[in-house]
Design a protein around this motif. Sequence first.
Motif, short mmCIF file in Angstrom:
data_model
loop_
_atom_site.label_atom_id
_atom_site.label_comp_id
_atom_site.label_asym_id
_atom_site.label_seq_id
_atom_site.Cartn_x
_atom_site.Cartn_y
_atom_site.Cartn_z
N THR A 47 10.67 -3.54 7.08
CA THR A 47 12.44 -3.75 6.90
C THR A 47 13.18 -3.42 8.10
N HIS A 48 12.50 -2.75 8.57
CA HIS A 48 13.69 -2.22 9.62
C HIS A 48 14.82 -3.36 10.61
N ASP A 49 14.38 -4.38 11.07
CA ASP A 49 15.24 -5.16 11.34
C ASP A 49 16.10 -5.66 10.40
N LEU A 50 15.92 -5.96 9.67
CA LEU A 50 16.65 -6.38 8.44
C LEU A 50 17.53 -5.56 8.49
N LEU A 51 17.50 -3.87 7.88
CA LEU A 51 18.06 -3.04 8.01
C LEU A 51 19.62 -3.30 9.18
N ALA A 52 18.85 -3.84 9.99
CA ALA A 52 19.90 -3.46 11.61
C ALA A 52 20.12 -4.85 11.50
N ARG A 53 19.96 -5.75 11.28
CA ARG A 53 21.42 -6.93 10.87
C ARG A 53 21.97 -6.72 9.54
N TYR A 54 22.05 -6.16 8.77
CA TYR A 54 22.99 -6.12 7.96
C TYR A 54 23.95 -4.86 7.93
N PHE A 55 24.13 -4.14 8.94
CA PHE A 55 24.67 -3.13 9.24
C PHE A 55 25.23 -4.00 10.26
N VAL A 56 24.34 -4.56 11.29
CA VAL A 56 25.39 -5.78 12.33
C VAL A 56 26.91 -6.43 11.11
N GLN A 57 25.99 -7.26 10.47
CA GLN A 57 26.80 -7.46 9.20
C GLN A 57 28.06 -7.14 8.56
N ASN A 58 28.19 -5.65 8.98
CA ASN A 58 28.75 -4.91 8.37
C ASN A 58 29.86 -4.65 9.34
N GLY A 59 29.67 -4.59 10.98
CA GLY A 59 30.60 -4.23 11.59
C GLY A 59 29.75 -2.78 12.84
N PHE A 60 28.61 -2.56 12.72
CA PHE A 60 28.04 -2.04 13.57
C PHE A 60 26.94 -2.85 14.47
N ARG A 61 26.60 -2.00 15.93
CA ARG A 61 25.87 -2.43 16.52
C ARG A 61 24.29 -1.75 16.11
N PHE A 62 23.06 -1.26 15.98
CA PHE A 62 22.20 -0.97 15.87
C PHE A 62 20.60 -0.78 16.54
N LEU A 63 20.44 0.64 17.00
CA LEU A 63 19.46 0.61 18.14
C LEU A 63 18.93 1.13 17.48
N LYS A 64 17.46 0.26 17.59
CA LYS A 64 16.18 0.44 16.66
C LYS A 64 14.85 1.52 17.83
N PHE A 65 14.03 2.47 18.45
CA PHE A 65 13.24 3.23 19.57
C PHE A 65 12.14 3.73 18.50
N ASN A 66 10.86 2.99 20.06
CA ASN A 66 10.03 4.04 19.60
C ASN A 66 9.70 5.22 19.79
N PHE A 67 9.37 6.26 19.53
CA PHE A 67 9.44 7.86 19.73
C PHE A 67 8.39 7.38 20.90
N SER A 68 8.18 8.30 22.17
CA SER A 68 7.49 7.91 22.80
C SER A 68 5.75 8.45 22.71
#
Length: 276
Positions: A47-68
Amino acid sequence: MTRQENFTLPGAKGRPMLIDVTFDDAFKTAPLVIFAHGFKGFKDWGTHDLLARYFVQNGFRFLKFNFSHNGTTPASPQDFADLTAFADNTISIELEDLDTIIDFACSGASMPVANGVYLIGHSMGGGVSILKTAEDLRVKKLVTMASISGFRNLWPQQIEQQWRLQGVFYFENKRTGQQMPIKSTLLDDLDAHPLRLDIIRQAAKITQPWLIVHGDADPTVPVAHSQQLHEANPAAEYVVQKDADHTFGGSHPFSGDTLPASLIQFADTAISFLSK
Protein backbone atom coordinates in the motif's frame (compact mmCIF):
# COMPACT_ATOMS: atom_id res chain seq x y z
CA MET A 1 -1.75 16.63 -11.31
CA THR A 2 -0.06 14.01 -9.13
CA ARG A 3 3.23 12.78 -10.54
CA GLN A 4 6.06 10.53 -9.46
CA GLU A 5 9.73 11.01 -10.27
CA ASN A 6 12.39 8.35 -9.78
CA PHE A 7 16.03 8.67 -8.78
CA THR A 8 18.96 6.42 -7.91
CA LEU A 9 21.62 7.34 -5.36
CA PRO A 10 24.70 5.46 -4.16
CA GLY A 11 24.08 4.27 -0.63
CA ALA A 12 26.38 2.64 1.90
CA LYS A 13 29.31 0.75 0.35
CA GLY A 14 28.27 2.15 -3.02
CA ARG A 15 25.15 0.01 -3.32
CA PRO A 16 22.33 1.78 -5.19
CA MET A 17 19.23 3.11 -3.49
CA LEU A 18 16.08 3.52 -5.57
CA ILE A 19 14.02 6.60 -4.67
CA ASP A 20 10.66 7.90 -5.79
CA VAL A 21 9.08 11.25 -5.00
CA THR A 22 5.33 11.68 -5.39
CA PHE A 23 4.08 15.26 -5.68
CA ASP A 24 1.46 17.57 -7.14
CA ASP A 25 2.65 19.65 -10.11
CA ALA A 26 0.97 22.70 -8.63
CA PHE A 27 2.77 22.36 -5.27
CA LYS A 28 6.33 21.32 -6.07
CA THR A 29 7.68 22.89 -2.89
CA ALA A 30 5.10 21.38 -0.52
CA PRO A 31 6.49 20.02 2.78
CA LEU A 32 8.44 16.82 2.19
CA VAL A 33 7.76 13.57 4.02
CA ILE A 34 10.45 10.87 3.91
CA PHE A 35 9.22 7.32 4.54
CA ALA A 36 11.60 4.68 5.95
CA HIS A 37 10.47 1.08 5.44
CA GLY A 38 10.98 -1.73 7.91
CA PHE A 39 12.80 -5.06 8.11
CA LYS A 40 12.10 -7.22 5.03
CA GLY A 41 10.36 -4.19 3.51
CA PHE A 42 10.85 -2.04 0.41
CA LYS A 43 9.52 1.20 -0.99
CA ASP A 44 7.07 -0.42 -3.44
CA TRP A 45 5.56 -2.78 -0.87
CA GLY A 46 1.79 -3.22 -0.90
CA THR A 47 0.00 0.00 0.00
CA HIS A 48 3.01 2.36 0.05
CA ASP A 49 2.21 4.01 -3.31
CA LEU A 50 -1.40 4.60 -2.27
CA LEU A 51 -0.18 6.08 1.02
CA ALA A 52 2.16 8.42 -0.88
CA ARG A 53 -0.69 9.64 -3.07
CA TYR A 54 -2.95 10.16 -0.06
CA PHE A 55 -0.36 12.42 1.55
CA VAL A 56 0.07 14.35 -1.70
CA GLN A 57 -3.69 14.87 -1.91
CA ASN A 58 -3.43 16.41 1.55
CA GLY A 59 -0.69 18.93 0.79
CA PHE A 60 2.64 17.10 1.02
CA ARG A 61 5.38 15.65 -1.13
CA PHE A 62 6.22 12.05 -0.27
CA LEU A 63 9.64 10.41 -0.75
CA LYS A 64 10.07 6.64 -0.49
CA PHE A 65 13.35 4.78 -0.87
CA ASN A 66 14.97 1.40 -0.57
CA PHE A 67 17.72 1.07 2.01
CA SER A 68 20.88 0.05 0.19
CA HIS A 69 21.12 -3.35 1.87
CA ASN A 70 17.42 -4.29 2.03
CA GLY A 71 17.95 -7.17 -0.42
CA THR A 72 16.22 -5.70 -3.47
CA THR A 73 18.01 -4.53 -6.61
CA PRO A 74 17.28 -1.89 -9.27
CA ALA A 75 16.45 -4.73 -11.68
CA SER A 76 14.20 -6.49 -9.13
CA PRO A 77 12.86 -3.75 -6.84
CA GLN A 78 10.09 -5.91 -5.36
CA ASP A 79 12.07 -9.11 -4.88
CA PHE A 80 14.79 -10.07 -2.42
CA ALA A 81 17.23 -10.90 -5.20
CA ASP A 82 20.41 -9.81 -3.40
CA LEU A 83 20.64 -11.76 -0.16
CA THR A 84 24.39 -11.06 -0.05
CA ALA A 85 23.62 -7.38 0.54
CA PHE A 86 20.83 -8.27 2.97
CA ALA A 87 23.27 -10.38 4.99
CA ASP A 88 25.71 -7.47 5.29
CA ASN A 89 23.16 -4.97 6.61
CA THR A 90 23.66 -3.18 9.92
CA ILE A 91 21.90 -0.37 11.75
CA SER A 92 24.84 1.96 11.09
CA ILE A 93 24.46 1.25 7.37
CA GLU A 94 20.79 2.23 7.49
CA LEU A 95 21.64 5.43 9.38
CA GLU A 96 24.21 6.27 6.71
CA ASP A 97 21.61 5.63 4.01
CA LEU A 98 19.02 7.82 5.72
CA ASP A 99 21.58 10.61 6.07
CA THR A 100 22.24 10.37 2.31
CA ILE A 101 18.51 10.60 1.61
CA ILE A 102 18.11 13.70 3.80
CA ASP A 103 21.18 15.27 2.14
CA PHE A 104 19.53 14.64 -1.23
CA ALA A 105 16.22 16.12 -0.12
CA CYS A 106 17.80 19.25 1.33
CA SER A 107 20.37 19.88 -1.41
CA GLY A 108 18.01 20.96 -4.20
CA ALA A 109 20.26 19.17 -6.70
CA SER A 110 17.57 17.03 -8.34
CA MET A 111 14.32 18.22 -6.75
CA PRO A 112 12.97 21.40 -5.16
CA VAL A 113 14.92 22.04 -1.99
CA ALA A 114 13.38 21.03 1.32
CA ASN A 115 14.04 23.31 4.28
CA GLY A 116 14.08 20.39 6.63
CA VAL A 117 11.99 17.24 6.32
CA TYR A 118 9.29 15.28 8.07
CA LEU A 119 10.19 11.67 8.76
CA ILE A 120 7.87 8.64 8.99
CA GLY A 121 9.40 5.31 10.01
CA HIS A 122 7.66 1.94 10.11
CA SER A 123 8.70 -0.91 12.42
CA MET A 124 12.51 -1.28 12.27
CA GLY A 125 12.51 1.83 10.07
CA GLY A 126 10.84 3.55 13.00
CA GLY A 127 13.74 2.64 15.25
CA VAL A 128 16.25 3.94 12.72
CA SER A 129 14.18 7.11 12.30
CA ILE A 130 14.22 7.71 16.07
CA LEU A 131 18.01 7.49 16.12
CA LYS A 132 18.31 9.83 13.15
CA THR A 133 15.88 12.39 14.55
CA ALA A 134 17.81 12.52 17.83
CA GLU A 135 21.01 13.50 16.02
CA ASP A 136 19.78 15.55 13.03
CA LEU A 137 17.81 18.78 13.43
CA ARG A 138 16.99 18.78 9.73
CA VAL A 139 14.23 16.40 10.78
CA LYS A 140 11.53 18.87 11.80
CA LYS A 141 8.90 16.36 12.90
CA LEU A 142 8.85 12.59 13.41
CA VAL A 143 6.05 10.04 13.06
CA THR A 144 6.66 6.43 14.05
CA MET A 145 4.21 3.69 13.13
CA ALA A 146 4.46 0.29 14.86
CA SER A 147 8.06 1.11 15.80
CA ILE A 148 10.34 -1.19 17.70
CA SER A 149 11.83 0.11 20.95
CA GLY A 150 15.08 -1.85 20.67
CA PHE A 151 16.86 -3.68 17.87
CA ARG A 152 17.52 -6.74 19.99
CA ASN A 153 13.76 -7.06 20.41
CA LEU A 154 13.69 -8.38 16.83
CA TRP A 155 15.02 -11.81 17.85
CA PRO A 156 15.13 -14.12 20.90
CA GLN A 157 18.17 -13.29 23.02
CA GLN A 158 19.11 -16.96 23.40
CA ILE A 159 20.04 -17.24 19.72
CA GLU A 160 22.88 -14.71 19.89
CA GLN A 161 25.56 -17.15 21.04
CA GLN A 162 24.77 -19.54 18.18
CA TRP A 163 24.52 -16.60 15.78
CA ARG A 164 28.03 -15.46 16.71
CA LEU A 165 29.48 -18.97 16.51
CA GLN A 166 28.00 -19.61 13.06
CA GLY A 167 28.55 -16.07 11.84
CA VAL A 168 25.07 -15.88 10.36
CA PHE A 169 21.43 -16.30 11.37
CA TYR A 170 18.50 -16.89 9.03
CA PHE A 171 15.21 -15.00 9.36
CA GLU A 172 12.28 -16.61 7.60
CA ASN A 173 10.26 -14.48 5.22
CA LYS A 174 6.84 -16.00 5.70
CA ARG A 175 5.49 -14.28 2.58
CA THR A 176 8.14 -15.57 0.16
CA GLY A 177 9.39 -18.63 2.04
CA GLN A 178 12.97 -17.37 1.81
CA GLN A 179 15.48 -17.94 4.58
CA MET A 180 17.11 -14.51 4.76
CA PRO A 181 20.63 -14.35 6.21
CA ILE A 182 21.99 -11.71 8.54
CA LYS A 183 25.67 -11.88 9.48
CA SER A 184 26.75 -11.49 13.08
CA THR A 185 28.32 -8.18 12.03
CA LEU A 186 24.89 -6.74 12.90
CA LEU A 187 25.50 -7.77 16.51
CA ASP A 188 29.05 -6.41 16.32
CA ASP A 189 27.64 -3.07 15.17
CA LEU A 190 25.22 -2.92 18.11
CA ASP A 191 28.03 -3.81 20.52
CA ALA A 192 30.43 -1.26 19.02
CA HIS A 193 27.94 1.63 19.27
CA PRO A 194 25.88 0.91 22.40
CA LEU A 195 24.90 4.52 23.04
CA ARG A 196 24.22 5.74 19.49
CA LEU A 197 22.15 2.65 18.64
CA ASP A 198 20.13 2.54 21.88
CA ILE A 199 16.62 3.48 20.72
CA ILE A 200 15.24 4.26 24.19
CA ARG A 201 18.24 6.39 25.10
CA GLN A 202 18.02 8.34 21.85
CA ALA A 203 14.22 8.63 22.12
CA ALA A 204 14.66 10.53 25.36
CA LYS A 205 16.87 13.09 23.59
CA ILE A 206 14.38 14.02 20.84
CA THR A 207 13.26 17.63 21.06
CA GLN A 208 11.34 17.81 17.77
CA PRO A 209 7.59 17.17 17.74
CA TRP A 210 7.01 13.41 17.64
CA LEU A 211 3.89 11.32 17.06
CA ILE A 212 3.94 7.68 18.16
CA VAL A 213 1.22 5.49 16.60
CA HIS A 214 0.81 1.78 17.31
CA GLY A 215 -1.99 -0.67 16.66
CA ASP A 216 -3.44 -2.56 19.60
CA ALA A 217 -3.77 -5.66 17.39
CA ASP A 218 -0.13 -5.72 16.24
CA PRO A 219 1.08 -9.37 16.31
CA THR A 220 4.61 -8.53 15.15
CA VAL A 221 5.73 -5.67 17.39
CA PRO A 222 3.69 -5.66 20.62
CA VAL A 223 2.13 -2.38 21.70
CA ALA A 224 4.41 -2.47 24.76
CA HIS A 225 7.19 -1.18 22.49
CA SER A 226 5.30 2.07 21.92
CA GLN A 227 4.59 2.39 25.62
CA GLN A 228 8.34 2.18 26.30
CA LEU A 229 9.01 4.86 23.69
CA HIS A 230 6.40 7.17 25.20
CA GLU A 231 7.78 6.60 28.70
CA ALA A 232 11.20 7.62 27.38
CA ASN A 233 9.79 10.80 25.85
CA PRO A 234 6.49 11.81 27.50
CA ALA A 235 6.36 14.98 25.38
CA ALA A 236 5.62 12.88 22.30
CA GLU A 237 2.02 12.56 21.20
CA TYR A 238 0.89 8.96 21.64
CA VAL A 239 -1.95 7.18 19.85
CA VAL A 240 -2.88 3.52 20.25
CA GLN A 241 -5.05 2.78 17.24
CA LYS A 242 -7.88 0.35 17.89
CA ASP A 243 -7.95 -2.88 15.86
CA ALA A 244 -4.87 -1.90 13.80
CA ASP A 245 -2.31 -4.59 12.99
CA HIS A 246 1.39 -4.19 12.18
CA THR A 247 0.78 -2.84 8.67
CA PHE A 248 -2.49 -1.04 9.47
CA GLY A 249 -4.43 -3.25 7.08
CA GLY A 250 -1.87 -3.20 4.29
CA SER A 251 -0.58 -6.33 2.54
CA HIS A 252 1.71 -7.32 -0.31
CA PRO A 253 0.68 -7.66 -3.01
CA PHE A 254 -2.24 -5.27 -2.63
CA SER A 255 -4.87 -5.26 -5.37
CA GLY A 256 -7.17 -2.52 -4.10
CA ASP A 257 -7.23 1.04 -5.38
CA THR A 258 -7.99 2.69 -2.03
CA LEU A 259 -6.24 2.52 1.31
CA PRO A 260 -7.56 0.15 3.99
CA ALA A 261 -9.61 1.88 6.69
CA SER A 262 -6.91 1.45 9.37
CA LEU A 263 -4.28 2.98 7.11
CA ILE A 264 -6.55 5.93 6.29
CA GLN A 265 -7.03 6.47 10.02
CA PHE A 266 -3.26 6.39 10.56
CA ALA A 267 -2.66 8.76 7.63
CA ASP A 268 -5.29 11.22 8.85
CA THR A 269 -3.74 11.22 12.34
CA ALA A 270 -0.26 11.78 10.91
CA ILE A 271 -1.41 14.48 8.46
CA SER A 272 -3.15 16.37 11.24
CA PHE A 273 -0.01 16.20 13.37
CA LEU A 274 2.31 17.29 10.55
CA SER A 275 -0.01 20.13 9.53
CA LYS A 276 0.03 21.83 12.93
